[in-house]
Design an enzyme around this catalytic site. Structure first.
Site, PDB file in Angstrom:
ATOM      1  CB  SER A  61      -0.944   0.007   1.278  1.00 26.30           C
ATOM      2  OG  SER A  61      -1.525  -1.316   1.385  1.00 26.30           O
TER       3      SER A  61
HETATM    4  N1  SAH Z   1      -0.859  -4.936   3.940  1.00 32.34           N
HETATM    5  C1  SAH Z   1      -0.092  -5.227   2.895  1.00 32.34           C
HETATM    6  C2  SAH Z   1      -0.793  -4.919   1.474  1.00 32.34           C
HETATM    7  C3  SAH Z   1      -1.790  -5.680   1.262  1.00 32.34           C
HETATM    8  S1  SAH Z   1      -2.516  -5.726  -0.211  1.00 32.34           S
HETATM    9  C4  SAH Z   1       1.190  -4.642   2.851  1.00 32.34           C
HETATM   10  O1  SAH Z   1       1.669  -4.154   3.994  1.00 32.34           O
HETATM   11  O2  SAH Z   1       2.159  -5.003   1.982  1.00 32.34           O
HETATM   12  C5  SAH Z   1      -3.812  -6.986  -0.038  1.00 32.34           C
HETATM   13  C6  SAH Z   1      -3.432  -8.483   0.570  1.00 32.34           C
HETATM   14  O3  SAH Z   1      -4.805  -9.276   0.771  1.00 32.34           O
HETATM   15  C7  SAH Z   1      -2.946  -9.221  -0.599  1.00 32.34           C
HETATM   16  O4  SAH Z   1      -1.839  -9.933  -0.291  1.00 32.34           O
HETATM   17  C8  SAH Z   1      -4.130 -10.346  -0.933  1.00 32.34           C
HETATM   18  O5  SAH Z   1      -3.680 -11.604  -1.318  1.00 32.34           O
HETATM   19  C9  SAH Z   1      -4.747 -10.280   0.365  1.00 32.34           C
HETATM   20  N2  SAH Z   1      -5.876 -10.921   0.224  1.00 32.34           N
HETATM   21  C10 SAH Z   1      -7.295 -10.742  -0.338  1.00 32.34           C
HETATM   22  N3  SAH Z   1      -8.195 -11.535  -0.143  1.00 32.34           N
HETATM   23  C11 SAH Z   1      -7.834 -12.118   1.158  1.00 32.34           C
HETATM   24  C12 SAH Z   1      -8.440 -13.067   2.112  1.00 32.34           C
HETATM   25  N4  SAH Z   1      -9.739 -13.339   1.838  1.00 32.34           N
HETATM   26  N5  SAH Z   1      -7.740 -13.496   3.152  1.00 32.34           N
HETATM   27  C13 SAH Z   1      -6.414 -13.069   3.129  1.00 32.34           C
HETATM   28  N6  SAH Z   1      -5.866 -12.230   2.479  1.00 32.34           N
HETATM   29  C14 SAH Z   1      -6.391 -11.535   1.554  1.00 32.34           C
END
Ligand code: SAH
Length: 213
Positions: A61
């Site tokens: 992000s």
């Molecule tokens: N917080 C992260 C950015 C997240 S991007 C950072 O600091 O880099 C969003 C993430 O959510 C992705 O890696 C994706 O795989 C995950 N995601 C999406 N749906 C999800 C679910 N149902 N359960 C767990 N993770 C999920």
């Protein structure tokens, strides 16, 4: 001043100018090097205030959004925090400086594995990373003092609301994917939930089930 030190200074300045003013959050973001969570051709841009691609088609992000979400979460040192969406592990690493214990869950095993390596290298021992579908939360460890979701759902997932302690706070983006979503702060009161809309954001979607990789 070296080029790197200057970039890091600009990074912190950008956070402040975009409204990240909480001293504890700024200190945590100063300590945790975003450069450790960005690989390949994007390493060069680690200190710019923009989201960047990571493995598995996901994104790390935008730092100011990480800062504003962390600030809205009002984490205190005794808190047990759940993060849904480990991604690069950057957000979890910042939380690890502010909270007692951090559980972070991602549907991509590969992202969880890579994040775990970085946590170990940075000696962040209070984070547990788990591969799974975070929309069900983590019933074994519930209730949580704070929950942060870093992928967008159309509505706050019921299991996450249920796993929030009374008095607890959850911050998450809600809305359709590929459009502008709203960052929401949910506070669990004794008689129910209070919702506050914070700002427009754009996150990758919360997807059901464990991924193949
Ligand atoms: N917080 C992260 C950015 C997240 S991007 C950072 O600091 O880099 C969003 C993430 O959510 C992705 O890696 C994706 O795989 C995950 N995601 C999406 N749906 C999800 C679910 N149902 N359960 C767990 N993770 C999920």
């Amino acid at each position: 001043m070296t080029d790197l030190a200057e970039r890091k200074m600009r990074f912190l300045y950008a956070l402040r100018s975009k409204g990240v003013t909480d001293a504890r959050v700024l200190t945590a973001m100063e300590k945790i090097d975003r450069g450790a969570f960005v690989t390949g051709i994007f390493t060069d841009r680690a200190y710019e205030d923009m989201p960047l691609p990571i493995a598995c088609g996901q994104t790390i992000s935008q730092p100011s959004v990480v800062g504003l979400m962390t600030q809205a979460l009002q984490v205190s040192p005794r808190d047990k925090v759940l993060e849904v969406g480990t991604g690069s592990g950057y957000q979890a690493a910042i939380l690890s400086h502010l909270a007692r214990r951090v559980y972070t869950i991602d549907r991509h095993r590969r992202l969880v594995r890579e994040a775990e390596k970085i946590f170990a290298a940075l000696d962040l021992t209070n984070i547990t990373a788990i591969a799974g579908d975070g929309s069900h939360g983590l019933p074994d460890q519930a209730p949580f003092d704070r929950i942060i979701v870093t992928a967008a759902a159309e509505d706050p997932p019921g299991p996450l609301l249920a796993q929030l302690r009374i008095g607890g706070i959850m911050v998450l983006p809600v809305g359709q994917s590929d459009t502008v979503q709203s960052l929401i702060k949910v506070t669990r009161a004794p008689q129910g939930y209070e919702y506050e809309e914070l700002r427009p954001v754009r996150f990758v979607p919360l997807v059901e089930g464990l991924a193949q990789d």
